[in-house]
Scaffold this motif. Sequence first.
Motif, PDB file in Angstrom:
ATOM      1  N   GLU A 241       0.836  -1.203   0.000  1.00 13.91           N
ATOM      2  CA  GLU A 241       0.000   0.000   0.000  1.00 13.91           C
ATOM      3  C   GLU A 241       0.871   1.254   0.000  1.00 13.91           C
ATOM      4  O   GLU A 241       0.593   2.220  -0.733  1.00 13.91           O
ATOM      5  N   SER A 242       1.931   1.255   0.785  1.00  4.24           N
ATOM      6  CA  SER A 242       2.831   2.403   0.829  1.00  4.24           C
ATOM      7  C   SER A 242       3.518   2.604  -0.519  1.00  4.24           C
ATOM      8  O   SER A 242       3.656   3.750  -0.996  1.00  4.24           O
ATOM      9  N   ALA A 243       3.930   1.520  -1.160  1.00  8.99           N
ATOM     10  CA  ALA A 243       4.585   1.624  -2.468  1.00  8.99           C
ATOM     11  C   ALA A 243       3.624   2.179  -3.508  1.00  8.99           C
ATOM     12  O   ALA A 243       4.003   3.022  -4.341  1.00  8.99           O
ATOM     13  N   LEU A 247       4.144   5.660  -5.739  1.00 12.12           N
ATOM     14  CA  LEU A 247       4.147   5.713  -7.198  1.00 12.12           C
ATOM     15  C   LEU A 247       3.006   6.581  -7.732  1.00 12.12           C
ATOM     16  O   LEU A 247       3.172   7.287  -8.732  1.00 12.12           O
ATOM     17  N   GLU A 248       1.883   6.520  -7.069  1.00 11.15           N
ATOM     18  CA  GLU A 248       0.759   7.376  -7.498  1.00 11.15           C
ATOM     19  C   GLU A 248       1.118   8.848  -7.333  1.00 11.15           C
ATOM     20  O   GLU A 248       0.862   9.667  -8.223  1.00 11.15           O
ATOM     21  N   ALA A 249       1.740   9.185  -6.213  1.00 10.63           N
ATOM     22  CA  ALA A 249       2.135  10.579  -5.984  1.00 10.63           C
ATOM     23  C   ALA A 249       3.199  11.017  -6.985  1.00 10.63           C
ATOM     24  O   ALA A 249       3.145  12.129  -7.522  1.00 10.63           O
ATOM     25  N   ALA A 250       4.157  10.134  -7.272  1.00 12.44           N
ATOM     26  CA  ALA A 250       5.221  10.475  -8.215  1.00 12.44           C
ATOM     27  C   ALA A 250       4.672  10.651  -9.621  1.00 12.44           C
ATOM     28  O   ALA A 250       5.148  11.506 -10.384  1.00 12.44           O
ATOM     29  N   ALA A 251       3.650   9.860  -9.986  1.00 10.98           N
ATOM     30  CA  ALA A 251       3.063   9.971 -11.316  1.00 10.98           C
ATOM     31  C   ALA A 251       2.193  11.215 -11.430  1.00 10.98           C
ATOM     32  O   ALA A 251       2.162  11.876 -12.476  1.00 10.98           O
ATOM     33  N   THR A 252       1.495  11.565 -10.361  1.00  6.76           N
ATOM     34  CA  THR A 252       0.609  12.728 -10.375  1.00  6.76           C
ATOM     35  C   THR A 252       1.395  14.032 -10.395  1.00  6.76           C
ATOM     36  O   THR A 252       1.063  14.976 -11.110  1.00  6.76           O
ATOM     37  N   ASP A 253       2.465  14.056  -9.598  1.00  5.29           N
ATOM     38  CA  ASP A 253       3.290  15.257  -9.519  1.00  5.29           C
ATOM     39  C   ASP A 253       4.751  14.837  -9.525  1.00  5.29           C
ATOM     40  O   ASP A 253       5.348  14.564  -8.476  1.00  5.29           O
ATOM     41  N   PRO A 254       5.371  14.732 -10.714  1.00 11.23           N
ATOM     42  CA  PRO A 254       6.760  14.266 -10.797  1.00 11.23           C
ATOM     43  C   PRO A 254       7.737  15.081  -9.958  1.00 11.23           C
ATOM     44  O   PRO A 254       8.801  14.595  -9.605  1.00 11.23           O
ATOM     45  N   GLY A 255       7.384  16.292  -9.641  1.00 13.00           N
ATOM     46  CA  GLY A 255       8.270  17.124  -8.837  1.00 13.00           C
ATOM     47  C   GLY A 255       8.007  17.046  -7.352  1.00 13.00           C
ATOM     48  O   GLY A 255       8.679  17.703  -6.558  1.00 13.00           O
ATOM     49  N   VAL A 269      13.549   6.356  -3.440  1.00 11.78           N
ATOM     50  CA  VAL A 269      12.289   5.904  -2.838  1.00 11.78           C
ATOM     51  C   VAL A 269      11.348   5.357  -3.910  1.00 11.78           C
ATOM     52  O   VAL A 269      10.687   4.327  -3.721  1.00 11.78           O
ATOM     53  N   VAL A 270      11.315   6.018  -5.059  1.00 11.54           N
ATOM     54  CA  VAL A 270      10.476   5.547  -6.163  1.00 11.54           C
ATOM     55  C   VAL A 270      10.965   4.197  -6.675  1.00 11.54           C
ATOM     56  O   VAL A 270      10.180   3.283  -6.933  1.00 11.54           O
ATOM     57  N   ALA A 271      12.284   4.054  -6.816  1.00 13.07           N
ATOM     58  CA  ALA A 271      12.841   2.781  -7.267  1.00 13.07           C
ATOM     59  C   ALA A 271      12.511   1.665  -6.281  1.00 13.07           C
ATOM     60  O   ALA A 271      12.182   0.540  -6.681  1.00 13.07           O
ATOM     61  N   ALA A 272      12.598   1.968  -4.993  1.00 12.82           N
ATOM     62  CA  ALA A 272      12.271   0.971  -3.975  1.00 12.82           C
ATOM     63  C   ALA A 272      10.798   0.584  -4.042  1.00 12.82           C
ATOM     64  O   ALA A 272      10.442  -0.587  -3.846  1.00 12.82           O
ATOM     65  N   ALA A 273       9.940   1.547  -4.354  1.00  7.93           N
ATOM     66  CA  ALA A 273       8.516   1.247  -4.472  1.00  7.93           C
ATOM     67  C   ALA A 273       8.240   0.321  -5.653  1.00  7.93           C
ATOM     68  O   ALA A 273       7.456  -0.628  -5.555  1.00  7.93           O
ATOM     69  N   LEU A 277       6.620  -3.620  -5.453  1.00  6.41           N
ATOM     70  CA  LEU A 277       5.478  -4.119  -6.213  1.00  6.41           C
ATOM     71  C   LEU A 277       5.879  -5.275  -7.118  1.00  6.41           C
ATOM     72  O   LEU A 277       5.097  -6.215  -7.336  1.00  6.41           O
ATOM     73  N   THR A 278       7.098  -5.238  -7.646  1.00  7.66           N
ATOM     74  CA  THR A 278       7.575  -6.359  -8.453  1.00  7.66           C
ATOM     75  C   THR A 278       7.638  -7.631  -7.613  1.00  7.66           C
ATOM     76  O   THR A 278       7.197  -8.703  -8.034  1.00  7.66           O
TER      77      THR A 278
END
Length: 286
Positions: A241-243, A247-255, A269-273, A277-278
Amino acid sequence: MTPRPTAPPPLTWLYAPGDRPEVVAKALSSGADVVIVDLEDAVAPDRKAYARAATAELLSAPPPVPVHVRVNALDTPEAEQDLRTLSPLPGLTALRLPKVTSPAEVAKVAERTAPAEGGAIPLYALLESALGVERAYDIAGAHPALRGIALGEADLRADLALAAGQDRALDWSRSRVVVAARAAGLPSPAQSIYPDTKDLDGLASSCAHGRGLGFFGRAALHPRQLPVIERAYTPTHEEVESAEQTLEAAATDPGAQALPDGRFIDAAVVAAAHRTLTLANRPAKR
């Protein structure tokens, strides 16, 4: 955006004695990601030749899952026969080298087993002594054919004269090997075997501790240990859920630099997420 990671490395590695083909056959159907056919500690001296011949027969064609072979100690005549017999076979996925203490040992095996057309057989080095642990980083970078390092904790305990039951006494060595592997660009190592095959609660606790130290996956001695290892190294619902939120936050606002709850976001942090999921989406085997 950080690229998505590749497929995760193996999670479960099941040992089977090379002189017991019926046990090896069961291991191949156990659901383990990798089966390790052992020609070393699990085989009595008078059974070495039979174990080698039985393993050669198995590897005369590709088996249903990847098969690694732990050869005999590299300073023995048995090891030379293992390498000469097994290296050319189409079913061999990798060689596991016991009791490695120097980069030169790895390089020598890599050169010895490289086919004429180029490209050495993948190798894994087992560090089972104080000297091996001290040289962990140098060994990890010994040759491009080396795909991983791992501890052999039973022999290491003996070398360090550790009292029985002092499991955490190996944590410094464990962390050193984890750091050495990653510093050399190798995957996070798998944990060493848990010797009590009936103590599944103890195994679960040990896996949780190992995961906290940075290991990924574990070697096993019995198929009953595999589901415990898989559960321990599979992300929890909360982690998934945290991951997903990350990813949703990073996709919505890349900055974006933080989630609404204040958790920091950066490329690592994004890579770890993505990795979480993988792992969570690994195909179920049981």
